[in-house]
Motif scaffolding. Structure first.
Motif, PDB file in Angstrom:
ATOM      1  N   THR A 595       0.837  -1.196   0.000  1.00 42.20           N
ATOM      2  CA  THR A 595       0.000   0.000   0.000  1.00 42.20           C
ATOM      3  C   THR A 595       0.875   1.251   0.000  1.00 42.20           C
ATOM      4  N   SER A 597       0.872   5.635   0.930  1.00 41.82           N
ATOM      5  CA  SER A 597       0.198   6.762   1.575  1.00 41.82           C
ATOM      6  C   SER A 597      -0.275   7.735   0.503  1.00 41.82           C
ATOM      7  N   ILE A 620      -3.788   4.732   1.029  1.00 42.73           N
ATOM      8  CA  ILE A 620      -4.394   4.951   2.343  1.00 42.73           C
ATOM      9  C   ILE A 620      -3.991   6.327   2.869  1.00 42.73           C
ATOM     10  N   ASP A 621      -4.986   7.121   3.211  1.00 47.72           N
ATOM     11  CA  ASP A 621      -4.726   8.425   3.830  1.00 47.72           C
ATOM     12  C   ASP A 621      -4.542   8.249   5.337  1.00 47.72           C
ATOM     13  N   GLU A 622      -3.513   8.882   5.841  1.00 47.32           N
ATOM     14  CA  GLU A 622      -3.203   8.806   7.263  1.00 47.32           C
ATOM     15  C   GLU A 622      -3.065  10.229   7.815  1.00 47.32           C
ATOM     16  N   PRO A 629      -6.584   6.376   9.773  1.00 45.97           N
ATOM     17  CA  PRO A 629      -6.295   5.700   8.501  1.00 45.97           C
ATOM     18  C   PRO A 629      -7.577   5.319   7.763  1.00 45.97           C
ATOM     19  N   GLU A 630      -7.679   5.743   6.536  1.00 41.85           N
ATOM     20  CA  GLU A 630      -8.860   5.422   5.741  1.00 41.85           C
ATOM     21  C   GLU A 630      -8.452   5.153   4.292  1.00 41.85           C
ATOM     22  N   LEU A 631      -9.248   4.321   3.623  1.00 41.23           N
ATOM     23  CA  LEU A 631      -8.959   3.947   2.239  1.00 41.23           C
ATOM     24  C   LEU A 631      -9.296   5.108   1.311  1.00 41.23           C
ATOM     25  N   CYS A 632      -8.276   5.629   0.641  1.00 42.53           N
ATOM     26  CA  CYS A 632      -8.496   6.721  -0.310  1.00 42.53           C
ATOM     27  C   CYS A 632      -8.927   6.187  -1.667  1.00 42.53           C
ATOM     28  N   PRO A 739      -7.732  -0.320   7.066  1.00 41.15           N
ATOM     29  CA  PRO A 739      -8.863  -0.045   6.168  1.00 41.15           C
ATOM     30  C   PRO A 739      -8.972  -0.974   4.968  1.00 41.15           C
TER      31      PRO A 739
END
Length: 766
Positions: A595, A597, A620-622, A629-632, A739
């Motif tokens: 993954t 960022s 993944i945005d952090e 942490p969430e799935l972009c 995520p």
């Protein structure tokens, strides 16, 4: 991840040990070479890596900016160009179909006339030498083209087109070199007298033409017209290739509606109403082109070419009134066709396995195999008519008897004046004329029973041993010939019980054998009705196709489905296997999962691209770019390469999307023509660049398809296939976990992969 994502790890884990002889008879051809599942496939006789196609619309910021900035006139241009390309595909495929028929009729006609003239002077040995030599030269020319210039052009081509429309891109299957060899190799192969057809190759030819026209321009050839940029994606190319496949059937059989239904029933895995209209328009253009050129060539203006394979087989004069005994006879014909068709597929499967060991030794062995089959075919075509007795010409014949210097049912061969050889009119003739003779009505005693039996056995087994050699070869014509011969044979035997004409039995026999081998119903029914111009046969045709397909399905799969398995092409069926309902999506995920960022270090991206073959990476945005942490979304490998080559980096870990949006346009990330995109070796990344950062948000697909980890694998497989996906992201059921759980690709749905993870399901699968 994609099929190639775990290619390196797969070889290390699985090894390359040879299978034992017993298992190798049941496993795909690929298994006897490399013990892999779906990362590789056989093209020609070599093993190549395969790729999946990106049919999904990538909705990133650049894409949205592109569509929002388009004016209404540009959208009209896009729609107009789609119809224009459909028109060009129809025109091109129609011209190729006409040229194919023109060349075959003239070359084969010259060969037969030369042989016939020598036989009329009773120079029988010289006649055979001339016939066999001409056939051998033509066969060798086709084999040289396939062996050295385009191995992917060998065979029918329909399985490869099916695979592409299912989402699989194999090496050079739609390349310009494949198109060239497919056209000329098919001409040489059919004219050489092989028991092959030009119909399967025409489907592949139409698909190649569509792929070439749908490349979306080329910088190499300075075709960079802005309108063409709209088509630099797999989604639009898929639609065009569907039109091309339909156009190929229309050009081969002069059956425009049958071509549309063939694309819908057999070729395409994904369909919509707008595509139906464009496909119908394309096949209509093909029909108009063929009709125009047929009118030009009437009266002998095109050499020996009359109307060749483009003519409708006339069975209109036959009586189509039927009763209960006739229905019983047709039912029996359907059962026979199903049994013979399934056995035909079984033997083709075995022959392809045997030929694979010869073909993989190199081009020279491919050519030698073609030459051996050519000599055997010439011996059968020239030798078998000598077993038949000469028959006196029927009195009061409107047609010339014996037929001299043209096609017809009354070949003289070695017979005295006013006599003809009925077997010669079938085997010592072009395939199209042989079909026309078998379908002829009102001539019940024209062929002896022994003649029909010998011809059926000859065509049945010659068709089996011919398919698989290094020449473009279709299965439609061999199957129609074999089916028509046993259909006419049964019709003659049942003459006292049935009122149907033997010519109609020949047509129904051809339909039953086609249904038994190819397992198509609607499209075959319409193609045969358009081919014979006899709509009154519709109920009987439907009955015989349904019965033959149902009977054959009890024994094995259709011939094209078997070839897909043999070649190792990871074709996704419309239905899920039963054992998939016992698994959930997360059960088959393979690693490692890589993954990025939202704002990632260049060195990390470069390293990931270098050490993996992944074609998709979750983003993944952090914090500080998100609260948690969430799935972009998902970013593609090809898009990352374009971004790194542009070198729009920053020294701090900041979002610089606005600068990237000004630097790049949406068409910069479009798919390159013929797969000539940016490679990792093309990048010039310095040590200083490695420590910098790049914002991935502008090129990240923020709306990828996702499924929860507890979804059944069967449900996920149907979703994956119906939407034409390349990546399907798995997200956790609870928020406390990371995520993303993993990514499902085509490889993860393959039975070989699943059964290797869960061998307990193996027995239920068998």
């Amino acid at each position: 991840m994609d099929e190639n994502d775990i290619e390196v790890q797969g070889f290390e884990r699985e090894g390359s040990g040879a299978l034992d002889t017993k298992n190798s008879l049941k496993e795909p051809l690929l298994k006897s070479r490399i013990n892999s599942t779906s990362q590789l496939a056989i093209v020609g006789s070599k093993v190549y890596p395969i790729e999946s196609l990106d049919y999904e619309i990538i909705e990133n910021d650049l894409f949205k900016q592109d569509w929002r900035s388009r004016k209404k006139i540009q959208i009209i241009q896009y729609v107009f160009l789609k119809w224009t390309l459909a028109l060009l595909i129809g025109l091109s495929t129609g011209l190729v179909g006409f040229f194919n028929n023109l060349a075959v009729e003239n070359i084969a006609g010259f060969k037969l006339l030369l042989t016939n003239n020598l036989m009329l002077r009773e120079r029988y040995y010289q006649a055979f030498a001339a016939y066999a030599t001409c056939s051998l030269v033509l066969a060798s020319a086709a084999a040289v083209l396939c062996a050295y210039f385009a191995p992917a052009a060998a065979g029918s081509g329909i399985p490869e087109v099916k695979a592409y429309l299912n989402g699989i891109d194999a090496h050079s299957i739609l390349a310009p070199s494949t198109l060239f060899v497919k056209i000329f190799g098919s001409i040489f192969g059919v004219a050489a007298g092989f028991v092959v057809g030009k119909e399967g190759p025409m489907v592949h030819t139409g698909a190649c033409v569509a792929s070439l026209l749908g490349q979306g321009g080329s910088r190499k050839y300075h075709l960079t017209w802005r309108w063409l940029r709209y088509f630099k994606n797999d989604r639009d190319r898929r639609d065009l290739i569907t039109c091309g496949a339909a156009a190929g059937v229309a050009a081969a059989f002069r059956a425009p509606v049958g071509g549309v239904l063939f694309a819908l029933e057999e070729a395409a895995s994904w369909w919509r109403s707008a595509l139906l209209w464009r496909t119908f328009f394309t096949t209509a253009v093909v029909a108009v082109v063929l009709r125009a050129f047929m009118g030009i060539c009437k009266g002998g203006k095109c050499g020996l070419f009359g109307e060749g394979g483009l003519i409708m087989f006339d069975v209109n004069s036959a009586n189509t009134i039927y009763s209960t005994p006739d229905l019983l006879a047709v039912t029996f014909l359907g059962v026979v066709g199903g049994i013979l068709g399934s056995f035909y597929n079984f033997l083709v499967n075995k022959v392809l396995r045997f030929y694979s060991f010869i073909n993989e030794r190199g081009p020279l062995f491919k050519i030698l195999l073609v030459m051996v089959v050519s000599l055997l075919t010439s011996c059968c075509s020239y030798g078998l008519p000598w077993l038949s007795q000469c028959i006196p010409c029927p009195p009061h014949m409107e047609d010339q008897c014996p037929t001299v210097g043209r096609s017809g049912n009354y070949k003289n061969f070695q017979c005295p004046p006013n006599h003809y050889n009925d077997l010669a009119s079938l085997v010592f003739n072009t395939n199209d004329d042989a079909i026309r003779n078998l379908f002829s009505s009102g001539s019940a005693k024209e062929f002896h029973l022994s003649t029909l039996l010998v011809f059926f056995v000859d065509i049945y087994f010659l068709g089996i041993i011919t398919y698989g050699i290094a020449v473009p070869s279709g299965l439609f014509i061999p199957v129609i010939l074999a089916g028509a011969s046993y259909g006419r044979l049964l019709g003659t035997l049942l003459g006292s019980l049935s009122s149907l004409d033997p010519g109609l039995f020949a047509l129904l026999g051809a339909a039953s054998f086609l249904g038994g081998t190819m397992r198509m119903t609607v499209s075959l029914c319409v193609i045969l009705l358009e081919l014979t111009n006899n709509l009154l046969m519709l109920p009987l045709m439907m009955l015989v196709l349904l019965i033959s397909k149902s009977v054959a399905d009890c024994f094995n799969k259709g011939v094209y489905d078997q070839i897909l398995v043999l070649k190792g092409l990871p074709y996704m069926e419309a239905h899920a296997e039963p054992y998939m309902r016992q698994l959930v999506a997360s059960d088959v995920v393979t690693g490692p999962l890589v993954t990025f960022s939202g704002v990632e270090k260049v060195g990390n991206i470069f390293h990931a691209l270098k050490v993996t073959k992944h074609n998709g990476f979750p983003v993944i945005d952090e914090p500080p770019f998100s609260n948690s942490p969430e799935l972009c979304g998902l970013v593609l490998r090809s898009h990352l390469l374009v971004l790194l080559k542009g070198k729009k980096f920053s020294k701090q870990k900041l979002m610089t999307g606005s600068d990237i949006m000004r630097r790049f346009k949406a068409h910069d990330f479009a798919k390159a023509g013929s797969g000539k995109g940016i490679k990792l070796e093309d990048l010039d990344i310095t040590e200083e660049d490695m420590e910098m950062y790049v914002d991935l948000h502008p090129i990240t697909n923020t709306s990828p398809y996702t499924v929860v980890e507890t979804m059944s694998l069967a449900k996920a497989a149907v979703l994956f296939r119906e939407l034409g996906l390349r990546h399907l992201l798995i997200v956790p059921k609870t928020t406390e976990r990371p995520p993303i759980v993993g990514i499902l690709t085509r490889h993860d749905f393959m039975p070989e992969h699943i059964l290797s993870l869960y061998p307990d399901f193996h027995h239920s699968y068998k």
